[in-house]
Write a protein that holds these residues in place. Structure first.
Motif, PDB file in Angstrom:
ATOM      1  N   TYR A   1     -95.937 -78.987  21.962  1.00  0.00           N
ATOM      2  CA  TYR A   1     -95.295 -79.466  23.190  1.00  0.00           C
ATOM      3  C   TYR A   1     -96.299 -79.600  24.336  1.00  0.00           C
ATOM      4  N   GLN A   2     -97.584 -79.562  23.990  1.00  0.00           N
ATOM      5  CA  GLN A   2     -98.668 -79.694  24.982  1.00  0.00           C
ATOM      6  C   GLN A   2     -98.570 -78.625  26.067  1.00  0.00           C
ATOM      7  N   ILE A   3     -98.181 -77.415  25.661  1.00  0.00           N
ATOM      8  CA  ILE A   3     -98.097 -76.291  26.592  1.00  0.00           C
ATOM      9  C   ILE A   3     -99.363 -75.460  26.442  1.00  0.00           C
ATOM     10  N   ASP A   4    -100.199 -75.502  27.460  1.00  0.00           N
ATOM     11  CA  ASP A   4    -101.467 -74.777  27.479  1.00  0.00           C
ATOM     12  C   ASP A   4    -101.439 -73.833  28.678  1.00  0.00           C
ATOM     13  N   LEU A   5    -101.216 -72.550  28.427  1.00  0.00           N
ATOM     14  CA  LEU A   5    -101.034 -71.590  29.517  1.00  0.00           C
ATOM     15  C   LEU A   5    -102.308 -71.405  30.341  1.00  0.00           C
ATOM     16  N   SER A   6    -103.468 -71.434  29.700  1.00  0.00           N
ATOM     17  CA  SER A   6    -104.731 -71.280  30.428  1.00  0.00           C
ATOM     18  C   SER A   6    -104.958 -72.468  31.359  1.00  0.00           C
ATOM     19  N   ALA A   7    -104.629 -73.661  30.870  1.00  0.00           N
ATOM     20  CA  ALA A   7    -104.778 -74.857  31.702  1.00  0.00           C
ATOM     21  C   ALA A   7    -103.807 -74.822  32.882  1.00  0.00           C
ATOM     22  N   LEU A   8    -102.595 -74.335  32.628  1.00  0.00           N
ATOM     23  CA  LEU A   8    -101.602 -74.219  33.701  1.00  0.00           C
ATOM     24  C   LEU A   8    -102.109 -73.300  34.801  1.00  0.00           C
TER      25      LEU A   8
ATOM     26  N   TYR B   1    -105.201 -72.505  35.502  1.00  0.00           N
ATOM     27  CA  TYR B   1    -106.375 -73.085  36.162  1.00  0.00           C
ATOM     28  C   TYR B   1    -105.963 -74.232  37.081  1.00  0.00           C
ATOM     29  N   ASP B   2    -105.116 -75.123  36.587  1.00  0.00           N
ATOM     30  CA  ASP B   2    -104.741 -76.309  37.366  1.00  0.00           C
ATOM     31  C   ASP B   2    -104.013 -75.947  38.658  1.00  0.00           C
ATOM     32  N   LEU B   3    -103.219 -74.873  38.617  1.00  0.00           N
ATOM     33  CA  LEU B   3    -102.444 -74.475  39.799  1.00  0.00           C
ATOM     34  C   LEU B   3    -103.136 -73.384  40.619  1.00  0.00           C
ATOM     35  N   ASP B   4    -104.349 -73.032  40.203  1.00  0.00           N
ATOM     36  CA  ASP B   4    -105.161 -72.063  40.958  1.00  0.00           C
ATOM     37  C   ASP B   4    -104.427 -70.731  41.128  1.00  0.00           C
ATOM     38  N   LEU B   5    -103.814 -70.264  40.033  1.00  0.00           N
ATOM     39  CA  LEU B   5    -102.959 -69.079  40.106  1.00  0.00           C
ATOM     40  C   LEU B   5    -103.746 -67.781  40.237  1.00  0.00           C
ATOM     41  N   GLU B   6    -105.039 -67.820  39.978  1.00  0.00           N
ATOM     42  CA  GLU B   6    -105.829 -66.601  40.139  1.00  0.00           C
ATOM     43  C   GLU B   6    -105.952 -66.220  41.610  1.00  0.00           C
ATOM     44  N   ARG B   7    -105.825 -67.200  42.498  1.00  0.00           N
ATOM     45  CA  ARG B   7    -106.004 -66.922  43.929  1.00  0.00           C
ATOM     46  C   ARG B   7    -104.690 -66.777  44.681  1.00  0.00           C
ATOM     47  N   GLN B   8    -103.663 -67.520  44.275  1.00  0.00           N
ATOM     48  CA  GLN B   8    -102.435 -67.508  45.064  1.00  0.00           C
ATOM     49  C   GLN B   8    -101.251 -67.967  44.228  1.00  0.00           C
ATOM     50  N   TRP B   9    -100.047 -67.658  44.716  1.00  0.00           N
ATOM     51  CA  TRP B   9     -98.822 -68.092  44.065  1.00  0.00           C
ATOM     52  C   TRP B   9     -98.674 -69.600  44.193  1.00  0.00           C
ATOM     53  N   TYR B  10     -98.034 -70.190  43.204  1.00  0.00           N
ATOM     54  CA  TYR B  10     -97.602 -71.579  43.334  1.00  0.00           C
ATOM     55  C   TYR B  10     -96.132 -71.553  43.722  1.00  0.00           C
ATOM     56  N   ILE B  11     -95.815 -72.091  44.910  1.00  0.00           N
ATOM     57  CA  ILE B  11     -94.438 -72.100  45.413  1.00  0.00           C
ATOM     58  C   ILE B  11     -94.081 -73.523  45.805  1.00  0.00           C
TER      59      ILE B  11
ATOM     60  N   LYS C   1     -84.874 -74.007  25.962  1.00  0.00           N
ATOM     61  CA  LYS C   1     -84.940 -74.208  27.409  1.00  0.00           C
ATOM     62  C   LYS C   1     -86.249 -73.681  27.992  1.00  0.00           C
ATOM     63  N   ALA C   2     -86.759 -72.576  27.449  1.00  0.00           N
ATOM     64  CA  ALA C   2     -88.034 -72.038  27.930  1.00  0.00           C
ATOM     65  C   ALA C   2     -89.165 -73.012  27.636  1.00  0.00           C
ATOM     66  N   LEU C   3     -89.133 -73.645  26.477  1.00  0.00           N
ATOM     67  CA  LEU C   3     -90.141 -74.651  26.148  1.00  0.00           C
ATOM     68  C   LEU C   3     -90.057 -75.829  27.117  1.00  0.00           C
ATOM     69  N   GLU C   4     -88.835 -76.227  27.476  1.00  0.00           N
ATOM     70  CA  GLU C   4     -88.661 -77.296  28.467  1.00  0.00           C
ATOM     71  C   GLU C   4     -89.285 -76.906  29.808  1.00  0.00           C
ATOM     72  N   LEU C   5     -89.002 -75.685  30.250  1.00  0.00           N
ATOM     73  CA  LEU C   5     -89.550 -75.230  31.535  1.00  0.00           C
ATOM     74  C   LEU C   5     -91.073 -75.239  31.514  1.00  0.00           C
ATOM     75  N   LEU C   6     -91.658 -74.704  30.451  1.00  0.00           N
ATOM     76  CA  LEU C   6     -93.113 -74.628  30.378  1.00  0.00           C
ATOM     77  C   LEU C   6     -93.738 -76.015  30.276  1.00  0.00           C
ATOM     78  N   TYR C   7     -93.058 -76.932  29.585  1.00  0.00           N
ATOM     79  CA  TYR C   7     -93.561 -78.304  29.501  1.00  0.00           C
ATOM     80  C   TYR C   7     -93.618 -78.932  30.900  1.00  0.00           C
ATOM     81  N   HIS C   8     -92.533 -78.807  31.659  1.00  0.00           N
ATOM     82  CA  HIS C   8     -92.492 -79.400  33.003  1.00  0.00           C
ATOM     83  C   HIS C   8     -93.412 -78.660  33.973  1.00  0.00           C
ATOM     84  N   ALA C   9     -93.578 -77.344  33.778  1.00  0.00           N
ATOM     85  CA  ALA C   9     -94.516 -76.596  34.624  1.00  0.00           C
ATOM     86  C   ALA C   9     -95.926 -77.143  34.468  1.00  0.00           C
TER      87      ALA C   9
END
Length: 319
Positions: free
Chosen positions: A138-145, A147-157, A186-194
Motif C-alpha cells: 500500500y506504499q506505506i513507508d513509516l520512515s519516509a512519513l 522524515y517528510d513531515l519532520d516529526l523528529e522536531r515537531q508535531w504535525y497538526i 481502516k488503519a491501512l487507509e489512514l496510513l496511506y493518506h497520511a
C-alpha cells in the motif's frame, strides 16, 4: 504491546482491564468521573485505541521511553497537552496530528471535562517483518512519513483533511460493532493518506506557559461563579501576571470562543434550563444572568437560539 493489546505499563497507573474479545481490550481508568479505552490490536506493533473520557483529572503519560509514531484525532471536546518545561498547547475538535518519540507530552487533561477521540499507535520496537511486509503493497513507508513531515522536531497538526475525515467518522461509528479485521483495513487507509500529507499544510502549535493557563482557568471560574455580576475583564485581571491580549488568546485556544462569546453562550444555556424547569418570569431570569432588562436578555437569547425566550418556553412546555 502484547498481542492482546493490554499492557499496564503502557497506559500508566490506575487502569483496569474489564474484558477482551475479538482482538479488543476494554480498559477503564480510575478517575473522578469515567475514562474508557477500547484497544484493538491490529498488527504486531500497531494498535488502534478509542478514548472516551468524562472527567477533569490530569493524567501522566507513562515515563518509559517509547519508540513510537502516533496519529491522533478528536471527535468531541478538546485536549490539553503539557510538556516538560511547563509548555502547554491544545488540540481542538476535528484537528488531526501525528507525533513521534521526541515530542511526547508529560501529561494531559480535558478542559471541557469530556473528550472522545482515537489514537493509532505504531510501536517501532514491536513491529515485525510480517507487519512491514503487509504495509509495503500500500506504499506505506513509516520512515519516509516521519522524515517528510519532520516529526523528529515537531508535531504535525492540521485541520483533518477530507480524505481522512470520513475514515475517522467510520471508525467512531464502528467501535464495538465491527471485528478487528474491519479496523485493520481502516488503519491501512489512514496510513496511506497520511503518506500523502504535505508539511506545508501544517498548522503551527501555539504554546503557552502553565502559569498563564492556570490564570485563565481561575478567572473563568470567577466569571461563572456569579452570572448576575458584570465585572469587566480588565478588573478581574488586576493583579494577575498576564495581559488582556494574552488572556483572550489563551481563553479562545482552550474554550474555542472569546471570553465574551463564551460567557454569553453559557448564560443562554443556563437561561434555557431555567425557562424549561422553573416558573420564574423572564424578567427574573434576565436579572439573575446580569441583564438590566428583559428586552436585552431576549435579544441575546435570540442571537444564540434563534427564538425568543417566551416562544422557547412555550415550545418546550408543549412537548
Amino acid at each position: 504491546m502484547n498481542k492482546t493489546g493490554f499492557c499496564p505499563d503502557w497506559y500508566g497507573k490506575g487502569v483496569k482491564l474489564l474484558k477482551q474479545h475479538f482482538g479488543c481490550s476494554v480498559i477503564s481508568y480510575q478517575c473522578n468521573g469515567t475514562g474508557m479505552l477500547h484497544d484493538y490490536a491490529l498488527f504486531p506493533g500497531i494498535n488502534l485505541i478509542f478514548m472516551d473520557f468524562n472527567c477533569a483529572d490530569t493524567f501522566d503519560e507513562p515515563s518509559e521511553v517509547r519508540n513510537i509514531l502516533e496519529l491522533r484525532h478528536y471527535q468531541e471536546g478538546r485536549i490539553e497537552f503539557e510538556f516538560d518545561g511547563q509548555k502547554v498547547f491544545h488540540l481542538q475538535q476535528d484537528e488531526f496530528c501525528i507525533n513521534a518519540l521526541m515530542n511526547m507530552p508529560a501529561r494531559y487533561s480535558f478542559p471541557f471535562e469530556y473528550c472522545t477521540g482515537l489514537s493509532l499507535i505504531i510501536d517501532r520496537d514491536a513491529l515485525t517483518d510480517e507487519t512491514i511486509s503487509q504495509l509495503a503493497p500500500y506504499q506505506i513507508d513509516l520512515s519516509a512519513l516521519e522524515y517528510d513531515l519532520d516529526l523528529e522536531r515537531q508535531w504535525y497538526i492540521c485541520k483533518t483533511p477530507s480524505t481522512m475525515l470520513h475514515i475517522f467518522n467510520e471508525l467512531y461509528a464502528a467501535k464495538g460493532n465491527e471485528p478487528v479485521e474491519y479496523f485493520r483495513i481502516k488503519a491501512l487507509e489512514l496510513l496511506y493518506h497520511a503518506g500523502k500529507l504535505w508539511k506545508g499544510d501544517r498548522v503551527a502549535a501555539t504554546y503557552y506557559s502553565r502559569e498563564h493557563i492556570d490564570i485563565v482557568k481561575r478567572v473563568r471560574r470567577i466569571m461563572l461563579d456569579d452570572l448576575s455580576s458584570n465585572i469587566p475583564l480588565e478588573k478581574m485581571l488586576r493583579g494577575e501576571h498576564i495581559s488582556t491580549v494574552t488572556f483572550q488568546a489563551i481563553f479562545k485556544q482552550i474554550y474555542g470562543r472569546s471570553p465574551y462569546a463564551y460567557l454569553k453562550r453559557y448564560k443562554m444555556n443556563s437561561a434555557a434550563v431555567q425557562l424549561c424547569e422553573s416558573s420564574e418570569s423572564i424578567n427574573q431570569i434576565a436579572l439573575s444572568l446580569g441583564y438590566s432588562n428583559a428586552s436585552k436578555f431576549a435579544r441575546a437569547f435570540q442571537d444564540v437560539f434563534r427564538i425568543l425566550p417566551r416562544a422557547y418556553r412555550s415550545q418546550k412546555k408543549s412537548i
